[in-house]
Design a protein around this motif. Structure first.
Motif, PDB file in Angstrom:
ATOM      1  N   THR A  90       0.836  -1.208   0.000  1.00  0.00           N
ATOM      2  CA  THR A  90       0.000   0.000   0.000  1.00  0.00           C
ATOM      3  C   THR A  90       0.870   1.256   0.000  1.00  0.00           C
ATOM      4  O   THR A  90       0.700   2.130  -0.854  1.00  0.00           O
ATOM      5  CB  THR A  90      -0.925   0.011   1.242  1.00  0.00           C
ATOM      6  N   GLU A  99      10.243   2.867   6.990  1.00  0.00           N
ATOM      7  CA  GLU A  99       9.903   1.453   7.149  1.00  0.00           C
ATOM      8  C   GLU A  99      10.714   0.885   8.307  1.00  0.00           C
ATOM      9  O   GLU A  99      11.932   0.990   8.321  1.00  0.00           O
ATOM     10  CB  GLU A  99      10.200   0.691   5.839  1.00  0.00           C
ATOM     11  N   THR A 120       2.462  -8.024   6.051  1.00  0.00           N
ATOM     12  CA  THR A 120       1.322  -8.605   5.320  1.00  0.00           C
ATOM     13  C   THR A 120       1.563  -8.782   3.819  1.00  0.00           C
ATOM     14  O   THR A 120       1.101  -9.765   3.224  1.00  0.00           O
ATOM     15  CB  THR A 120       0.086  -7.707   5.515  1.00  0.00           C
ATOM     16  N   SER A 121       2.298  -7.850   3.225  1.00  0.00           N
ATOM     17  CA  SER A 121       2.413  -7.848   1.759  1.00  0.00           C
ATOM     18  C   SER A 121       3.194  -9.028   1.184  1.00  0.00           C
ATOM     19  O   SER A 121       3.069  -9.331   0.000  1.00  0.00           O
ATOM     20  CB  SER A 121       3.044  -6.532   1.290  1.00  0.00           C
ATOM     21  N   VAL A 177      -3.316 -13.491  -4.658  1.00  0.00           N
ATOM     22  CA  VAL A 177      -4.441 -13.570  -5.598  1.00  0.00           C
ATOM     23  C   VAL A 177      -5.017 -12.173  -5.862  1.00  0.00           C
ATOM     24  O   VAL A 177      -5.236 -11.403  -4.929  1.00  0.00           O
ATOM     25  CB  VAL A 177      -5.550 -14.491  -5.032  1.00  0.00           C
ATOM     26  N   VAL A 184      -6.523  -2.849   6.420  1.00  0.00           N
ATOM     27  CA  VAL A 184      -6.331  -3.195   4.998  1.00  0.00           C
ATOM     28  C   VAL A 184      -5.954  -4.679   4.892  1.00  0.00           C
ATOM     29  O   VAL A 184      -4.812  -5.048   4.622  1.00  0.00           O
ATOM     30  CB  VAL A 184      -5.297  -2.270   4.317  1.00  0.00           C
ATOM     31  N   THR A 240      -4.989  -6.738  -4.057  1.00  0.00           N
ATOM     32  CA  THR A 240      -5.737  -6.437  -5.284  1.00  0.00           C
ATOM     33  C   THR A 240      -6.007  -4.943  -5.396  1.00  0.00           C
ATOM     34  O   THR A 240      -5.907  -4.347  -6.470  1.00  0.00           O
ATOM     35  CB  THR A 240      -7.106  -7.166  -5.237  1.00  0.00           C
TER      36      THR A 240
HETATM   37  C1  LIG Z   1      -3.126 -14.706   5.076  1.00  0.00           C
HETATM   38  C2  LIG Z   1      -3.432 -13.549   4.170  1.00  0.00           C
HETATM   39  C3  LIG Z   1      -3.830 -13.783   2.856  1.00  0.00           C
HETATM   40  C4  LIG Z   1      -4.124 -12.713   2.024  1.00  0.00           C
HETATM   41  N1  LIG Z   1      -4.434 -12.966   0.714  1.00  0.00           N
HETATM   42  C5  LIG Z   1      -4.688 -11.918  -0.113  1.00  0.00           C
HETATM   43  C6  LIG Z   1      -4.970 -12.154  -1.485  1.00  0.00           C
HETATM   44  O1  LIG Z   1      -4.868 -13.272  -1.977  1.00  0.00           O
HETATM   45  N2  LIG Z   1      -5.325 -11.093  -2.239  1.00  0.00           N
HETATM   46  C7  LIG Z   1      -5.409  -9.829  -1.755  1.00  0.00           C
HETATM   47  O2  LIG Z   1      -5.794  -8.928  -2.492  1.00  0.00           O
HETATM   48  N3  LIG Z   1      -5.076  -9.561  -0.473  1.00  0.00           N
HETATM   49  C8  LIG Z   1      -4.703 -10.576   0.359  1.00  0.00           C
HETATM   50  N4  LIG Z   1      -4.348 -10.331   1.650  1.00  0.00           N
HETATM   51  C9  LIG Z   1      -4.302  -8.951   2.112  1.00  0.00           C
HETATM   52  C10 LIG Z   1      -3.035  -8.207   1.670  1.00  0.00           C
HETATM   53  O3  LIG Z   1      -1.882  -9.007   1.883  1.00  0.00           O
HETATM   54  C11 LIG Z   1      -2.926  -6.903   2.473  1.00  0.00           C
HETATM   55  O4  LIG Z   1      -4.119  -6.188   2.338  1.00  0.00           O
HETATM   56  C12 LIG Z   1      -1.791  -5.999   2.013  1.00  0.00           C
HETATM   57  O5  LIG Z   1      -0.588  -6.700   1.905  1.00  0.00           O
HETATM   58  C13 LIG Z   1      -1.637  -4.856   2.998  1.00  0.00           C
HETATM   59  O6  LIG Z   1      -0.488  -4.132   2.659  1.00  0.00           O
HETATM   60  P1  LIG Z   1      -0.020  -2.941   3.571  1.00  0.00           P
HETATM   61  O7  LIG Z   1       1.069  -2.236   2.839  1.00  0.00           O
HETATM   62  O8  LIG Z   1      -1.210  -2.129   3.965  1.00  0.00           O
HETATM   63  O9  LIG Z   1       0.499  -3.618   4.923  1.00  0.00           O
HETATM   64  P2  LIG Z   1       1.926  -4.283   5.227  1.00  0.00           P
HETATM   65  O10 LIG Z   1       2.412  -5.082   4.100  1.00  0.00           O
HETATM   66  O11 LIG Z   1       1.798  -4.950   6.545  1.00  0.00           O
HETATM   67  O12 LIG Z   1       2.887  -3.042   5.355  1.00  0.00           O
HETATM   68  C14 LIG Z   1       2.879  -2.163   6.455  1.00  0.00           C
HETATM   69  C15 LIG Z   1       4.309  -1.729   6.685  1.00  0.00           C
HETATM   70  O13 LIG Z   1       4.346  -0.716   7.677  1.00  0.00           O
HETATM   71  C16 LIG Z   1       5.532  -0.892   8.428  1.00  0.00           C
HETATM   72  N5  LIG Z   1       5.377  -0.194   9.702  1.00  0.00           N
HETATM   73  C17 LIG Z   1       4.414  -0.439  10.636  1.00  0.00           C
HETATM   74  N6  LIG Z   1       4.585   0.378  11.691  1.00  0.00           N
HETATM   75  C18 LIG Z   1       5.660   1.171  11.422  1.00  0.00           C
HETATM   76  C19 LIG Z   1       6.315   2.213  12.132  1.00  0.00           C
HETATM   77  N7  LIG Z   1       5.926   2.624  13.343  1.00  0.00           N
HETATM   78  N8  LIG Z   1       7.387   2.807  11.551  1.00  0.00           N
HETATM   79  C20 LIG Z   1       7.817   2.427  10.306  1.00  0.00           C
HETATM   80  N9  LIG Z   1       7.231   1.422   9.595  1.00  0.00           N
HETATM   81  C21 LIG Z   1       6.161   0.812  10.140  1.00  0.00           C
HETATM   82  C22 LIG Z   1       5.598  -2.410   8.598  1.00  0.00           C
HETATM   83  O14 LIG Z   1       6.872  -2.850   8.959  1.00  0.00           O
HETATM   84  C23 LIG Z   1       5.152  -2.889   7.235  1.00  0.00           C
HETATM   85  O15 LIG Z   1       6.232  -3.129   6.349  1.00  0.00           O
HETATM   86  C24 LIG Z   1      -4.036 -11.375   2.509  1.00  0.00           C
HETATM   87  C25 LIG Z   1      -3.619 -11.145   3.813  1.00  0.00           C
HETATM   88  C26 LIG Z   1      -3.303 -12.219   4.647  1.00  0.00           C
HETATM   89  C27 LIG Z   1      -2.815 -11.957   6.039  1.00  0.00           C
END
Ligand SMILES: Cc1cc2nc3c(=O)[nH]c(=O)nc-3n(C[C@H](O)[C@H](O)[C@H](O)COP(=O)(O)OP(=O)(O)OC[C@H]3O[C@@H](n4cnc5c(N)ncnc54)[C@H](O)[C@@H]3O)c2cc1C
Length: 368
Positions: free
Chosen positions: A14, A34, A43-44, A50, A342, A348
């Motif tokens: 994201t 990060e 999570t990513s 998918v 999220v 997706t």
């Molecule tokens: C088991 C599972 C299966 C899934 N399958 C799918 C799928 O098939 N298709 C789909 O569309 N979605 C799927 N998802 C959802 C998808 O993976 C997430 O919605 C997406 O990866 C979220 O991304 P993000 O960047 O918001 O969060 P993250 O990837 O968690 O990134 C957040 C980042 O913020 C950083 N951070 C946090 N706090 C701090 C701080 N204080 N200072 C600096 N950095 C910080 C963390 O280290 C992390 O790197 C799935 C999720 C799970 C758990």
């Protein structure tokens, strides 16, 4: 103190996609903080990979809106970033009478949501039945798989080429407001910004607490996977009709670009504090998940299944009740944008969320 117009916390899919879109649409300087040593460590990089087609979500909600928009954007997104994407489609199957009574309801919902779906024909059913117990099935034509590792690397590389720094191992631990500015402390750095974007994934709720916002709580649900390389049906993904409790999409079969076949994720409730946040997959997972696999996929043997990875769904509660949608808000605090809850379909939705946030950033900067 260094000043930058935009600061993004979190380099998951994201935060990375938002940074790219802001860089494409504006010329504002920005930085991503990060806390981990690698992008996408949480999570990513721990999901099914998918690209969903929007079958399940409530119309009018953000999950529905961004999933449908995101799915449409993925071909171009993957192409420009040179990331492997395969429009393999997925079958939703009903394996027993109870599921049979619900598959038509899901089919109608998927159609109403704008997803392209059709029931399986006899030849397709025959082929599916060699590997799965199927009473009825429908195909979602726009479901795809993406190589998430390659995606995260490409996004980071793209930002690097655009001159957008990603400060790894920089955990944001304090945020304060001085007039119209945010003062963000990350590791030993202190930076001021006009706009602050919280894309902290499972930790987004803790980050907003630094701004005095306490009405959300984290409800983390772990999802474990098992894997095998056994010969299996690999034309389309196979998902069950989601279980009645609606907590998860159901243990499904996916495959990746490396040739692994994966079953999962299950739903394991956890109550962890941040210090003990663990992705370890316990051997008990196999015992727990096995009945769900055996009841549907008779050609899979218990012995061939190995423990794989786990992810943690960043679910949230609002004022004590479960909140089922993405929580994407701007202006809870002026010029602050937050992305909480999220969970799936967040991968997706990332390209669509990024466009939405980049437009908000442009408007906020113009109003200043
Ligand atoms: C088991 C599972 C299966 C899934 N399958 C799918 C799928 O098939 N298709 C789909 O569309 N979605 C799927 N998802 C959802 C998808 O993976 C997430 O919605 C997406 O990866 C979220 O991304 P993000 O960047 O918001 O969060 P993250 O990837 O968690 O990134 C957040 C980042 O913020 C950083 N951070 C946090 N706090 C701090 C701080 N204080 N200072 C600096 N950095 C910080 C963390 O280290 C992390 O790197 C799935 C999720 C799970 C758990």
């Amino acid at each position: 103190m260094l000043h930058l117009p935009v600061v993004i916390i979190g380099a998951g899919v994201t935060g990375l996609a938002i940074a790219r879109e802001v860089a494409l649409k504006t010329n504002y300087e920005m930085v991503l903080f990060e806390k981990e040593r690698f992008v996408g460590h949480h999570t990513s990089s721990r999901n099914s990979g998918v690209i969903h087609a929007g079958l399940y979500y409530e119309r009018g909600g953000l999950k529905h809106k961004f999933c449908i928009e995101g799915n449409r954007l993925w071909d171009e997104f993957a192409h420009t970033l040179d990331v492997p994407l395969k429009r393999c489609g997925k079958f939703i199957i009903a394996s027993n009478d109870e599921e049979l009574s619900r598959i038509d309801v899901l089919f109608a919902k998927a159609q109403g949501n704008g997803a392209r779906v059709r029931f399986a024909n006899e030849a397709e059913l025959r082929e599916l039945r060699e590997y799965a117990i199927v009473k009825r099935a429908f195909l979602s034509l726009d479901t795809a798989i993406v190589d998430t590792s390659s995606l995260l690397c490409s996004l980071a590389d793209d930002l690097y080429k655009r001159g957008v720094p990603i400060m790894l191992s920089h955990e944001v631990h304090n945020i304060r407001q001085e007039g119209e500015l945010f003062i963000i402390k990350a590791a030993a750095e202190e930076i001021s910004s006009n706009i602050l974007i919280n894309a902290g994934g499972p930790f987004a709720v803790s980050i907003r607490k630094m701004l005095g916002l306490h009405d959300l709580e984290s409800i983390w649900v772990k999802g474990n996977y098992l894997k095998t390389r056994t010969p299996f049906y690999r034309k389309h993904l196979i998902y069950p009709v989601p279980p009645r409790d609606d907590k998860i999409l159901g243990v499904h079969s996916t495959f990746d670009f490396q040739g692994d076949l994966r079953f999962g994720p299950d739903a394991e409730d956890i109550n962890l504090d941040q210090q003990s946040f663990s992705y370890e997959v316990s051997p008990a997972t196999k015992e727990r998940m096995w009945p769900h696999i055996a009841m549907r996929f008779p050609t899979i043997s218990y012995e061939e299944l190995a423990l794989d990875y786990a992810g943690i769904r960043p679910r949230i509660g609002h004022n004590g009740s479960k909140y089922n949608d993405f929580w994407i808000k701007s202006q809870t605090v002026a010029n602050y944008i937050e992305l909480c809850g999220v969970e799936s379909p967040g991968l997706t939705s990332a390209p669509a969320i990024a466009k939405h946030i980049a437009a908000l950033v442009a408007t906020m900067m113009e109003k200043r």
